[in-house]
Design a protein around this motif. Structure first.
Motif, PDB file in Angstrom:
ATOM      1  N   GLY A 649       0.804  -1.221   0.000  1.00 51.15           N
ATOM      2  CA  GLY A 649       0.000   0.000   0.000  1.00 51.15           C
ATOM      3  C   GLY A 649       0.831   1.262   0.000  1.00 51.15           C
ATOM      4  N   LYS A 650       2.090   1.160   0.453  1.00 43.59           N
ATOM      5  CA  LYS A 650       2.987   2.324   0.440  1.00 43.59           C
ATOM      6  C   LYS A 650       3.823   2.389  -0.839  1.00 43.59           C
ATOM      7  CE  LYS A 650       3.493   1.839   5.453  1.00 43.59           C
ATOM      8  NZ  LYS A 650       4.412   1.388   6.519  1.00 43.59           N
ATOM      9  N   ALA A 670      -5.089  -9.133  -1.525  1.00 47.37           N
ATOM     10  CA  ALA A 670      -5.159  -8.258  -0.350  1.00 47.37           C
ATOM     11  C   ALA A 670      -6.508  -8.391   0.337  1.00 47.37           C
ATOM     12  CB  ALA A 670      -4.917  -6.808  -0.763  1.00 47.37           C
ATOM     13  N   LEU A 689      -4.526  -1.146   3.142  1.00 48.05           N
ATOM     14  CA  LEU A 689      -4.556  -1.189   1.671  1.00 48.05           C
ATOM     15  C   LEU A 689      -3.775  -0.034   1.059  1.00 48.05           C
ATOM     16  CD1 LEU A 689      -8.285  -2.188   0.996  1.00 48.05           C
ATOM     17  CD2 LEU A 689      -6.246  -3.596   0.611  1.00 48.05           C
ATOM     18  N   GLY A 690      -3.774   1.131   1.714  1.00 46.79           N
ATOM     19  CA  GLY A 690      -3.004   2.262   1.206  1.00 46.79           C
ATOM     20  C   GLY A 690      -3.388   2.613  -0.215  1.00 46.79           C
ATOM     21  N   HIS A 691      -2.396   2.607  -1.114  1.00 49.47           N
ATOM     22  CA  HIS A 691      -2.647   2.984  -2.504  1.00 49.47           C
ATOM     23  C   HIS A 691      -3.553   1.986  -3.233  1.00 49.47           C
ATOM     24  CE1 HIS A 691       1.435   5.245  -2.279  1.00 49.47           C
ATOM     25  NE2 HIS A 691       0.444   5.966  -1.804  1.00 49.47           N
ATOM     26  N   LEU A 692      -3.670   0.780  -2.708  1.00 49.56           N
ATOM     27  CA  LEU A 692      -4.571  -0.201  -3.332  1.00 49.56           C
ATOM     28  C   LEU A 692      -6.029   0.248  -3.256  1.00 49.56           C
ATOM     29  CD1 LEU A 692      -3.096  -3.661  -2.271  1.00 49.56           C
ATOM     30  CD2 LEU A 692      -3.424  -2.844  -4.617  1.00 49.56           C
ATOM     31  N   GLN A 711      -8.819   9.216   1.377  1.00 49.48           N
ATOM     32  CA  GLN A 711      -7.793   8.391   0.745  1.00 49.48           C
ATOM     33  C   GLN A 711      -7.950   8.384  -0.770  1.00 49.48           C
ATOM     34  OE1 GLN A 711      -8.114   4.877   3.627  1.00 49.48           O
ATOM     35  NE2 GLN A 711      -6.077   4.602   2.772  1.00 49.48           N
TER      36      GLN A 711
END
Length: 1126
Positions: A649-650, A670, A689-692, A711
């Motif tokens: 996610g990063k 994920a 999940l971050g960027h996902l 987000q």
């Protein structure tokens, strides 16, 4: 002891009430007395021995329930170790909160000895000082802790409470909703004031996020339903102090928005607060959000005849024009000196990163400077020196008519120190200087121009001797100012330096950092000369530049950690050859520490080398982006799948194509790892999940979008289904931001990445004041294009435009209006046309074309210029046209006078192919050469527009200073440019760097040259390979392809069913393909002939075709007989 007063009212923001009800439970905070007999009746009793076993480590703390601990005897709990709270918290957090836990918490902590509890909390605080706690269990703990703390003797002493807050409660208080819990317990304002004082003492030790969270909690407490003034009453002793900001917010005021201040009190009350000496002392040492600082200053200066001499120095930076309108000349000069001393330009104000341009001015700064300058009719050197930074308010007519030539030359030292000149101003000053006979005689006289260097034109710069520029770049004052000059001039400076400096090492040593990224990569080939690592580390290079000397750098520097991030990004697969795996892993770990960003090809190669002897067990020590090429099972030795996807996610997901199967698979894995069966994503999983999150489908956004919007606003792009889902969720108002009708400018700031998605139905609901304030204070911080900002402007204009014959008196266009970046919202297109009739635009063009005008308004501005210049625009005007260039017609282009390659550079920014082609034709037709500057302007976007005649005009040597991209061009263009590039770099063909120089042109390379390259260990990327000339590619043998691709050979498998690789595979023997060991199939089997029927000309007769087919059986029989005989 502090009494707990009922009746202060229950404080909760409506938005938080919803969140609390769903996430933290509605009844987690209680001040009710606890009946121990009733609470413990259903709890299984425990013995002292059981607690002692836990204390000795003979039993797990998790073996007992929270209720069992709470119902134990008071004396027994005193035997627990000081780290017990850490263990207890770890046991409880995996479990859901029950209705009884709030009672258990009060009972449990009430039995703790105060001294022992403080020691336990201190240890707990050290463990969780920067680790977010579980929201529900946080509030449960606070529920009991606060009841206990309020019973401690002398807790009403600030020093005692401060000790508890700083040493024990800080990890709990950084959750904003804890303050709402404390308010529910009717905490007194006096107690809250002491908490703020305690937190204020450790403010600088907190992270920005912790500061912001604590401020949010304080705001929860201070905003009371039915009243704008919490903890203040002019008639109540103890609550009548106007030092309210100091008492109830302290340094946390740095995070307050204008809207927040207006919630804390009405305008008259805020004016009292603002002028309180204690508050003014506080504010003088804070860095407020910019719009808050402006508002605070307006509160101070809103009193008629307010003496600006009594205004603290910090606030002179945030004055509005109305505050300086009635000053005398002496007062103007006094204020100007204070502004110059205290207001550093290009400050990164909290809330705005000032991304418009280096040293750019805000509207207020420019308007105040202009207002001060208008007090003078003539400008002597003494006045210009005294004006200092505010001289930036000089208009072009002031420069041309109100400063004599002699005074202007005498004022160069003062004017060269001024930051923020626009192109019109700096050009006017430089042109006046040069026309009056001023000469740039040496490097010092060039450096003395200071910030005025931005006004130099390319012809003046081209006329300077290279030695003069080399002399200038060694002067600190030149290095400081060259940052602000346009890119075209930076390239010219670099060209001048490169003509005079013959060796790469010397060039790297002297070139200023601001010019380093403009050095052509061919000039960074060191060959037998060795670079100075310290010089390389001190400059910011592009990835392509760094690739030229990366191999030299790692050979010379044994300690990779001594190499800068800028140098390390030059890694290529060719550099991996001959390096031991352990050494390579060391390099990769340093890249992680230095946050080095690599491309897909480099990362793919990095993964292969790092995992050559198996998957390392410390993958967290490597760049996160590497994990994109590994699986959760590969990560198993390092950590859990949750940790794996938290790292994913990063990572930079855009390394993988948006709709690629690899990226889709990552999201599916994920969701499975996090055990998300449906389409609802909670906030905790969204964090992992971050960027996902950016890849979640519309159905997930509709189910979870209420708390995913912030987000999602960080995502680069969206699919149509996602956009529609975001609009649906936003329109519903069921989000943490509430309905659009309740949004503020700060809300828009937090959601700025979603603004392009919002349609008219959403934008029209947002309060116009919020949109205006956002445009004023936050728009330049966003990454929105001018067109996207113009869509906001159109929302603020009347939907029906009245035909304006005359300009309304109140809308007359003055210098103040022209200096206002909100000018577009003041005029409909018809009003703009009417009000421009008697206005000269050319002196303000650079400034106003940075504003967010709509296309209709821009068309009006162009019409105005067409009236002013019916025979075509002068060349000096062209670099300032900005967005008007998109309105230039082919007829307009035929009138342009383009005599400079730098002008060509400005004109070719973001043009359509038709426009670009016409501009290039016009430039060449006027007799201009395709020199390095011109080729850099044509660059990677417009190379394919060049015809045979224009290609012939290119001198091969200019390719040493420019890079063209021929990948999408005709084969003729590719062949021509390859031939020229080969000649340009012929003197470097024996060096490893030769391949990096010739690579962009290999689409025109003949087979014989590719065969030669295959012997040089070049590690050709598959993207380069598949774009080679087809006949050249087909002439290569499998072993030659293997040598060409090197570590990228495995990528050939992905292309085996696509041209041109499929065509090549069919021509090879399968036995030779098998020797590549990458699973290629489709080659010719032994004993078979691969007959490739040639493509016959269209005029070939059917008879010829029939004759060939007739002879085919005979040819086959002959071949078989020869095989038998042999």
């Amino acid at each position: 002891m502090l009494p707990l007063l009922p009746g202060l009212g229950f404080l909760l923001l409506a938005g938080w009430q919803v969140a609390a009800a769903t996430s933290a439970g509605p009844y987690l905070c209680s001040s009710s007395p606890v009946n121990e007999s009733a609470v413990c009746a259903s709890v299984k009793s425990v013995s002292q021995e059981m607690l002692l076993e836990i204390t000795r480590g003979q039993a797990s703390p998790c073996s007992l329930t929270f209720g069992q601990y709470a119902c134990s005897k008071r004396a027994w709990l005193q035997d627990l170790q000081d780290d017990f709270l850490i263990s207890l918290y770890s046991c409880l957090t995996p479990k859901p909160v029950s209705d009884m836990d709030r009672e258990y918490s009060i009972l449990f902590f009430s039995k703790y000895d105060a001294k022992k509890l403080l020691a336990a909390l201190t240890m707990f605080s050290q463990r969780f000082s920067h680790t977010p706690l579980s929201l529900e269990w946080n509030i449960i703990f606070v529920n009991g802790l606060w009841e206990k703390i309020m019973q401690i003797p002398d807790i009403d002493s600030p020093s005692v409470l401060s000790q508890w807050v700083q040493e024990g409660l800080q990890p709990f208080l950084v959750e904003p909703k804890v303050f709402a819990c404390l308010h529910a317990k009717n905490m007194l304002c006096e107690t809250f004031q002491m908490i703020v004082a305690a937190l204020n003492d450790i403010y600088s030790d907190l992270s920005v996020e912790e500061q912001r969270n604590l401020y949010t909690g304080m705001k929860y407490y201070l905003i009371q339903d039915g009243s704008n003034q919490k903890c203040y009453s002019a008639v109540v002793p103890g609550l009548n102090s106007t030092a309210w900001f100091e008492h109830y917010l302290g340094s946390f005021l740095e995070h307050a928005t204008v809207e927040d201040l207006q919630l804390f009190g009405d305008e008259p009350t805020l004016q009292k607060f603002a002028r309180d000496p204690v508050n003014m002392q506080l504010i003088s040492n804070l860095t407020l959000l910019r719009e808050t600082a402006l508002y605070y200053t307006s509160l101070l200066t809103s009193v008629p005849a307010f003496p600006l001499s009594s205004l603290p120095d910090r606030f002179v930076c945030y004055l509005r024009p109305s505050a300086v309108s009635n000053l005398s000349r002496d007062d103007v000069l006094s204020l100007a000196q204070r502004i110059s001393k205290n207001c550093l330009l290009n400050l990164t104000h909290r809330g705005t990163t000032r991304e418009r341009a280096p040293f750019s001015l805000t509207t207020e700064e420019l308007q105040v400077a202009s207002s001060l300058v208008r007090k003078f009719d003539h400008f002597s050197p003494a006045i210009l020196h005294a004006l200092g930074q505010t001289a930036v308010g000089l208009s072009v007519p002031d420069i041309e008519n109100s400063i004599s030539d002699k005074d202007l030359e005498a004022s160069i030292p003062a004017l060269g120190e001024v930051r923020g000149w626009n192109a019109d101003q700096s050009s006017a000053i430089i042109n006046k200087l040069l026309s009056s006979g001023y000469q740039i005689r040496n490097g010092q006289s060039l450096a003395n121009l200071g910030s005025l260097m931005t006004g130099l034109n390319s012809s003046t710069l081209q006329s300077l001797p290279p030695e003069l520029v080399v002399e200038a770049i060694k002067l600190p004052e030149f290095v400081q100012q060259v940052v602000t000059v346009p890119s075209a001039l930076k390239r010219t400076f670099v060209e001048k330096v490169s003509f005079s400096v013959g060796h790469p090492a010397e060039l790297v040593k002297y070139i200023p950092d601001a010019l380093a990224s403009y050095v052509p990569k061919s000039l960074l080939v060191f060959g037998e000369e060795k670079p100075n690592i310290q010089d390389l580390n001190s400059k910011m290079w592009t990835r392509e530049q760094a690739a030229m000397f990366f191999s030299d750098a790692i050979q010379m520097e044994p300690d990779f950690s001594r190499l800068s991030q800028s140098v390390l990004q030059g890694f290529t697969c060719a550099d991996a050859n001959g390096m031991e795996v352990e050494r390579f892993q060391e390099l990769a770990k340093v890249m992680k520490k230095k946050n080095v960003k690599l491309g897909e090809d480099e990362l793919s190669c990095l993964v292969k080398m790092v995992t050559l002897h198996g998957i390392p067990k410390d993958l967290d020590s490597y760049p996160e982006d590497l994990l994109l090429f590994l699986s959760p099972s590969d990560y198993a030795e390092t950590g859990s799948c949750e940790q794996y996807f938290a790292n994913i996610g990063k990572a930079n997901l855009d390394i993988l194509q948006r709709e690629s199967s690899q990226r889709k698979q990552l999201l599916l894995e994920a969701l499975a790892c996090l055990k998300i069966p449906g389409t609802q994503i909670n906030m905790e999983n969204a964090e992992i999940l971050g960027h996902l999150v950016c890849d979640l489908g519309g159905e997930y956004i509709r189910s979870s979008g209420g708390h995913l919007l912030k987000q999602l606003s960080q995502c680069e792009s969206f699919l149509p289904d996602q956009e529609e889902a975001i609009r649906t969720v936003t329109s519903s108002g069921n989000t943490t931001f509430g309905p659009p009708v309740a949004w503020s400018a700060f809300t828009l700031h937090e959601l700025s990445g979603l603004i392009p998605i919002f349609d008219h139905s959403i934008l029209q609901k947002i309060p116009k004041n919020a949109l205006i304030l956002w445009l004023k204070n936050f728009a330049h911080e966003s990454h929105l294009s001018r067109e996207q900002l113009a869509a906001i402007v159109e929302e603020l204009l009347p939907t029906r435009h009245k035909r304006a014959v005359d300009c309304p008196p109140e809308k007359k266009i003055t210098d103040v209006v022209l200096d206002d970046d909100l000018m577009p919202i003041y005029y409909t297109p018809e009003e703009l046309r009417a009000c421009l009739k008697n206005v000269s635009l050319e002196n303000h063009l650079s400034q106003i074309l940075t504003y967010s005008f709509s296309n209709e308004q821009l068309a009006v501005l162009k019409d105005k210029l067409d009236e002013t210049y019916p025979d075509g625009y002068p060349e000096s005007l062209l670099p300032r046209l900005g967005p008007l260039l998109s309105f230039i017609t082919l007829q307009d282009l035929s009138k342009l006078k383009i005599t400079s390659a730098n002008t060509l550079t400005f004109l070719l920014k973001d043009r359509s192919d038709d426009q670009a082609s016409a501009i290039i034709r016009r430039y060449i037709d006027l007799g201009n050469a395709l020199n390095a500057t011109a080729l850099n302007a044509i660059g990677r976007n417009y190379t394919c527009l060049l015809n045979a005649t224009e290609l012939a005009m290119i001198d091969p040597n200019t390719l040493k200073l420019a890079t063209l991209n021929s990948s999408g061009c005709s084969q003729f263009t590719k062949d021509t440019l390859y031939d020229k590039a080969k000649r340009a770099f012929s003197d470097q063909h024996y060096l490893p760097a030769y391949y990096k120089l010739i690579e962009p042109y290999l689409g025109g390379a003949p087979g014989v040259d590719l065969k030669a390259l295959s012997k040089d260990n070049v590690n050709m990327k598959i993207s380069t390979f598949v774009n080679l000339r087809e006949d050249s590619l087909l002439s290569l043998t499998p072993s030659e392809v293997q040598d060409l691709l090197g570590s990228h050979l495995g990528d050939l498998k992905k292309w085996q069913n696509k041209p041109p690789v499929w065509n090549w595979v069919q021509r090879q023997k399968q036995s030779e393909l098998d020797q590549l060991h990458i699973g290629l199939t489709g080659g010719t089997q032994e004993g078979y002939i691969n007959v490739v029927v040639p493509k016959l000309p269209s005029s070939a007769s059917l008879g010829a075709v029939a004759m060939m087919l007739h002879l085919l059986p005979s040819l086959l029989i002959s071949f078989l007989m020869m095989s038998v005989l042999s």
